[in-house]
Design an enzyme around this catalytic site. Sequence first.
Site, PDB file in Angstrom:
ATOM      1  N   LYS A   1       0.802  -1.218   0.000  1.00  0.00           N
ATOM      2  CA  LYS A   1       0.000   0.000   0.000  1.00  0.00           C
ATOM      3  C   LYS A   1       0.839   1.275   0.000  1.00  0.00           C
ATOM      4  CE  LYS A   1      -4.234  -1.665   1.924  1.00  0.00           C
ATOM      5  NZ  LYS A   1      -5.187  -1.234   2.942  1.00  0.00           N
TER       6      LYS A   1
ATOM      7  N   GLY B   1      -9.051  -6.133   4.248  1.00  0.00           N
ATOM      8  CA  GLY B   1     -10.176  -6.491   5.112  1.00  0.00           C
ATOM      9  C   GLY B   1     -10.162  -5.756   6.448  1.00  0.00           C
ATOM     10  N   GLY B   2      -9.537  -4.596   6.461  1.00  0.00           N
ATOM     11  CA  GLY B   2      -9.543  -3.782   7.678  1.00  0.00           C
ATOM     12  C   GLY B   2      -8.620  -4.287   8.778  1.00  0.00           C
TER      13      GLY B   2
ATOM     14  N   GLU C   1      -1.552   7.514   8.187  1.00  0.00           N
ATOM     15  CA  GLU C   1      -2.360   8.500   7.472  1.00  0.00           C
ATOM     16  C   GLU C   1      -3.085   9.367   8.470  1.00  0.00           C
ATOM     17  OE1 GLU C   1      -5.137   6.473   4.928  1.00  0.00           O
ATOM     18  OE2 GLU C   1      -3.634   6.168   3.373  1.00  0.00           O
TER      19      GLU C   1
ATOM     20  N   LEU D   1      -9.362  10.640   8.779  1.00  0.00           N
ATOM     21  CA  LEU D   1     -10.429  11.565   8.386  1.00  0.00           C
ATOM     22  C   LEU D   1     -11.678  11.266   9.218  1.00  0.00           C
ATOM     23  CD1 LEU D   1      -9.990  11.587   4.494  1.00  0.00           C
ATOM     24  CD2 LEU D   1      -8.923  13.060   6.183  1.00  0.00           C
TER      25      LEU D   1
ATOM     26  N   ARG E   1      -8.416  -6.651  -8.698  1.00  0.00           N
ATOM     27  CA  ARG E   1      -9.275  -7.824  -8.891  1.00  0.00           C
ATOM     28  C   ARG E   1     -10.720  -7.348  -8.982  1.00  0.00           C
ATOM     29  NH1 ARG E   1     -11.747  -7.343  -4.149  1.00  0.00           N
ATOM     30  NH2 ARG E   1     -10.517  -6.804  -2.337  1.00  0.00           N
TER      31      ARG E   1
HETATM   32  P1  ADP Z   1      -8.369  -2.623   3.758  1.00  0.00           P
HETATM   33  O1  ADP Z   1      -7.552  -2.929   2.568  1.00  0.00           O
HETATM   34  O2  ADP Z   1      -7.909  -3.332   5.005  1.00  0.00           O
HETATM   35  O3  ADP Z   1      -9.836  -2.764   3.516  1.00  0.00           O
HETATM   36  P2  ADP Z   1      -8.458   0.273   3.335  1.00  0.00           P
HETATM   37  O4  ADP Z   1      -7.257   1.082   3.183  1.00  0.00           O
HETATM   38  O5  ADP Z   1      -9.249  -0.050   2.120  1.00  0.00           O
HETATM   39  O6  ADP Z   1      -8.075  -1.092   4.094  1.00  0.00           O
HETATM   40  O7  ADP Z   1      -9.440   0.932   4.387  1.00  0.00           O
HETATM   41  C1  ADP Z   1     -10.595   0.294   4.838  1.00  0.00           C
HETATM   42  C2  ADP Z   1     -11.551   1.282   5.464  1.00  0.00           C
HETATM   43  O8  ADP Z   1     -10.915   1.961   6.553  1.00  0.00           O
HETATM   44  C3  ADP Z   1     -12.004   2.381   4.539  1.00  0.00           C
HETATM   45  O9  ADP Z   1     -13.108   2.000   3.751  1.00  0.00           O
HETATM   46  C4  ADP Z   1     -12.345   3.471   5.523  1.00  0.00           C
HETATM   47  O10 ADP Z   1     -13.591   3.208   6.107  1.00  0.00           O
HETATM   48  C5  ADP Z   1     -11.312   3.315   6.616  1.00  0.00           C
HETATM   49  N1  ADP Z   1     -10.148   4.213   6.401  1.00  0.00           N
HETATM   50  C6  ADP Z   1      -9.049   3.950   5.670  1.00  0.00           C
HETATM   51  N2  ADP Z   1      -8.184   4.989   5.665  1.00  0.00           N
HETATM   52  C7  ADP Z   1      -8.751   5.952   6.443  1.00  0.00           C
HETATM   53  C8  ADP Z   1      -8.357   7.281   6.849  1.00  0.00           C
HETATM   54  N3  ADP Z   1      -7.199   7.829   6.481  1.00  0.00           N
HETATM   55  N4  ADP Z   1      -9.212   7.969   7.645  1.00  0.00           N
HETATM   56  C9  ADP Z   1     -10.389   7.430   8.059  1.00  0.00           C
HETATM   57  N5  ADP Z   1     -10.804   6.192   7.705  1.00  0.00           N
HETATM   58  C10 ADP Z   1     -10.006   5.450   6.917  1.00  0.00           C
END
Ligand code: ADP
Length: 454
Positions: A116, A164-165, A200, A203, A291
């Site tokens: 990432k 997946g968070g 990051e 937000l 994907r």
């Molecule tokens: P993963 O690949 O584990 O799903 P992501 O980077 O796609 O991780 O982020 C998953 C979720 O986390 C996002 O949809 C959002 O809800 C939250 N998120 C990610 N980055 C931020 C951020 N900088 N500020 C607030 N929420 C975030």
Amino acid sequence: MFKKILIANRGEIALRIVRACKEMGIASVVVHSTADANGMAVRMADESVCIGPPPSRQSYLNIPAILSAATVTGADAVHPGIGFLSENEQFARMVEEHGFTFIGPTPEHIAKMGDKAVAKDTVKALGLPVVPGSDGILKSPEEGLELAKKIGFPVLLKAVAGGGGKGMKVAHGEDDFKSAYSMASTEAKNAFNNGDLYMEKYLTAPRHIEIQLIGDTHGNAIHLGERDCSIQRRHQKVLEECPSPGLTPEQRKFAGELAAGVVKKMGYRGVGTIEMLFEDGKFYFMEMNTRLQVEHPITEMITGVDLVREQIRVAAGLPLSYKQEDIKFNGWAFEARINAEHPETFVPSPGKITRYHAPGGLGVRVDSAIYDGYSVPPTYDSLVAKLIVHAQTREEAMKRMERALGETVIEGIQTNIPLQQLILAQPDFRKGEFNIHWLEKFLAVSQQTAKKAS
Ligand code: ADP
């Protein structure tokens, strides 16, 4: 075009791909674990091969077993589906080295977007704005803390190998920074065997907006609009829609063209999704998934494009069937993820489905591999069905979703259908006024109210 495709996946997505193969006149082979011997995809495919016991490591992640199955069945391409090996660079490379076509992007593109921190640098250089944060991996908690003070709290610590968070923790201030750091790192190490983190700015009220993209090997790349996936719990999507109720037509066009420009410059082949956060009229890149996405059907409903068919075509070296100007957006679509879980505690609820009745009627689509008497195995993801609706307006689509949820009967296991119905009944949701934190806040308030009442 391919004559036979091996599908290295299970459940509804394996069935989705079998269906596309059938309509394209391509034979399909589904590989499966012993737990999925009675799976609907296994039943519907032309051939099936058992590749191991239930644990994914020994079956759906077992690369030698999958390649052997492709060899013995004489497949000429491998579709990885979603999850499992779909974003595994090594798998994509080995598939190609063994003489099969990988239905997805090049291993190089998977690798670039899979890390990432590298992905962020790459898209930034190609013109996409990113969330303010660290330049790449954090070297130590101390370095992280210094940077967090500069960026300003709250900050989000994220696993470079994340998905997946998992491996994601918020630090609200100096006091909880080190514990958030070590928790995120440990979780990432356990889940991805890589504890590296980046940071990051967190937000506080963004929407999750993602752009569906597809590119071919002839230098073409288009976007198919956005999906709003802000209704989430623990960073997991629950209810998705498209278009987003929070974007103006200008913002939609801007984000779509920006994202399509990035994949075009990359020379990207296949379907992909750029996920962004959207706050105060600004987009910030989060990650790119190389994907198909679980929620791809809502895009299919409003564009009329069969994304799996296009994905297979471009993998076979054909040019895209559509130019950007051919893509027209028609109406509104929702997808409700139906999970085998308790609607309030979210505890997984595997087991035998004793009675099943799927909803139907105009504008209703069910992507699911369950049936009457099917046993949901405890080993895998709890998603058992995707209920998708399409109508001319958002209001009509919401009414249609409520009707379809009401018609659905799944007995023997618990599902989150009551939660989906509750979300649909909320005035904020009806008005389209929500962000990625809305559902968790709503659930916290509902639980407090329930406690007080009891
Ligand atoms: P993963 O690949 O584990 O799903 P992501 O980077 O796609 O991780 O982020 C998953 C979720 O986390 C996002 O949809 C959002 O809800 C939250 N998120 C990610 N980055 C931020 C951020 N900088 N500020 C607030 N929420 C975030």
